[in-house]
Design a protein around this motif. Structure first.
Motif, PDB file in Angstrom:
ATOM      1  N   ALA A 125     -21.670   5.628  -4.042  1.00  0.00           N
ATOM      2  CA  ALA A 125     -22.763   5.618  -3.070  1.00  0.00           C
ATOM      3  C   ALA A 125     -24.005   4.921  -3.627  1.00  0.00           C
ATOM      4  CB  ALA A 125     -23.115   7.050  -2.663  1.00  0.00           C
ATOM      5  N   LEU A 157     -26.613   2.388  -1.642  1.00  0.00           N
ATOM      6  CA  LEU A 157     -28.034   2.684  -1.460  1.00  0.00           C
ATOM      7  C   LEU A 157     -28.916   1.573  -2.031  1.00  0.00           C
ATOM      8  CD1 LEU A 157     -28.016   6.501  -2.246  1.00  0.00           C
ATOM      9  CD2 LEU A 157     -28.167   5.392  -0.011  1.00  0.00           C
ATOM     10  N   LEU A 195     -22.265   8.173   3.977  1.00  0.00           N
ATOM     11  CA  LEU A 195     -23.424   8.435   3.111  1.00  0.00           C
ATOM     12  C   LEU A 195     -24.060   9.778   3.444  1.00  0.00           C
ATOM     13  CD1 LEU A 195     -25.092   4.917   2.977  1.00  0.00           C
ATOM     14  CD2 LEU A 195     -24.028   6.155   1.097  1.00  0.00           C
ATOM     15  N   LEU A 196     -24.157  10.076   4.713  1.00  0.00           N
ATOM     16  CA  LEU A 196     -24.727  11.366   5.119  1.00  0.00           C
ATOM     17  C   LEU A 196     -23.854  12.522   4.640  1.00  0.00           C
ATOM     18  CD1 LEU A 196     -27.052  12.648   6.701  1.00  0.00           C
ATOM     19  CD2 LEU A 196     -25.598  12.564   8.718  1.00  0.00           C
ATOM     20  N   ALA A 222     -24.410  12.948   0.921  1.00  0.00           N
ATOM     21  CA  ALA A 222     -25.702  13.606   0.674  1.00  0.00           C
ATOM     22  C   ALA A 222     -25.623  15.094   1.010  1.00  0.00           C
ATOM     23  CB  ALA A 222     -26.794  12.929   1.496  1.00  0.00           C
ATOM     24  N   THR A 265     -23.707  16.909  -1.672  1.00  0.00           N
ATOM     25  CA  THR A 265     -24.530  17.067  -2.877  1.00  0.00           C
ATOM     26  C   THR A 265     -25.487  18.230  -2.721  1.00  0.00           C
ATOM     27  OG1 THR A 265     -24.369  14.694  -3.295  1.00  0.00           O
ATOM     28  CG2 THR A 265     -26.135  15.878  -4.419  1.00  0.00           C
ATOM     29  N   VAL A 266     -26.131  18.319  -1.573  1.00  0.00           N
ATOM     30  CA  VAL A 266     -27.056  19.426  -1.326  1.00  0.00           C
ATOM     31  C   VAL A 266     -26.328  20.757  -1.349  1.00  0.00           C
ATOM     32  CG1 VAL A 266     -28.571  20.459   0.407  1.00  0.00           C
ATOM     33  CG2 VAL A 266     -28.726  18.004  -0.069  1.00  0.00           C
TER      34      VAL A 266
END
Length: 120
Positions: free
Chosen positions: A85, A89, A107-108, A111, A114-115
């Motif tokens: 990713a 980015l 990508l979302l 993310a 990861t959160v």
């Protein structure tokens, strides 16, 4: 395989697992390079780029080793697997590339994963 081996390293060993891995890589590649000495004569710019990339790879391994020693290995491995990713980015930020809806969803999702991993 290298990430699995680094995950098994004793925290007291410091950075020696990364150093040993870099030395082993050079020793494996050296005989092949010695058979074709003409390939080792690079202009200064590609040589500097190769050194910079190698230093970046070593830094990445050091950071992974530290993460694996301080966090659960499962979390460190999943976060390290998100490395594809980063160029995307950078392409968005630096080169102003366009992203399709499918790529944006990926990508979302990365993310969001990861959160979710970091909050537990």
């Amino acid at each position: 395989m290298q990430y699995v081996a680094l995950g098994q390293a004793d925290p007291a060993s410091g950075l020696w697992p990364v150093v040993a891995g870099r030395i082993a890589a050079v020793l494996v590649l050296l005989p092949g390079a010695a058979r074709r000495p003409g390939l080792l004569r690079l202009p200064a710019r590609p040589c500097a780029q190769a050194l910079l990339i190698g230093a970046g790879a070593a830094l990445g391994l050091i950071l992974y080793l530290l993460a694996a020693q301080r966090q659960m290995l499962a979390v460190a491995v999943v976060l390290a697997s998100l490395y594809p990713a980063l160029p995307v980015l950078l392409g968005l930020a630096v080169l102003h590339e366009r992203v399709s809806r499918r790529q944006a969803a990926g990508l979302l999702g990365a993310a969001l994963a990861t959160v979710l991993l970091t909050i537990g």
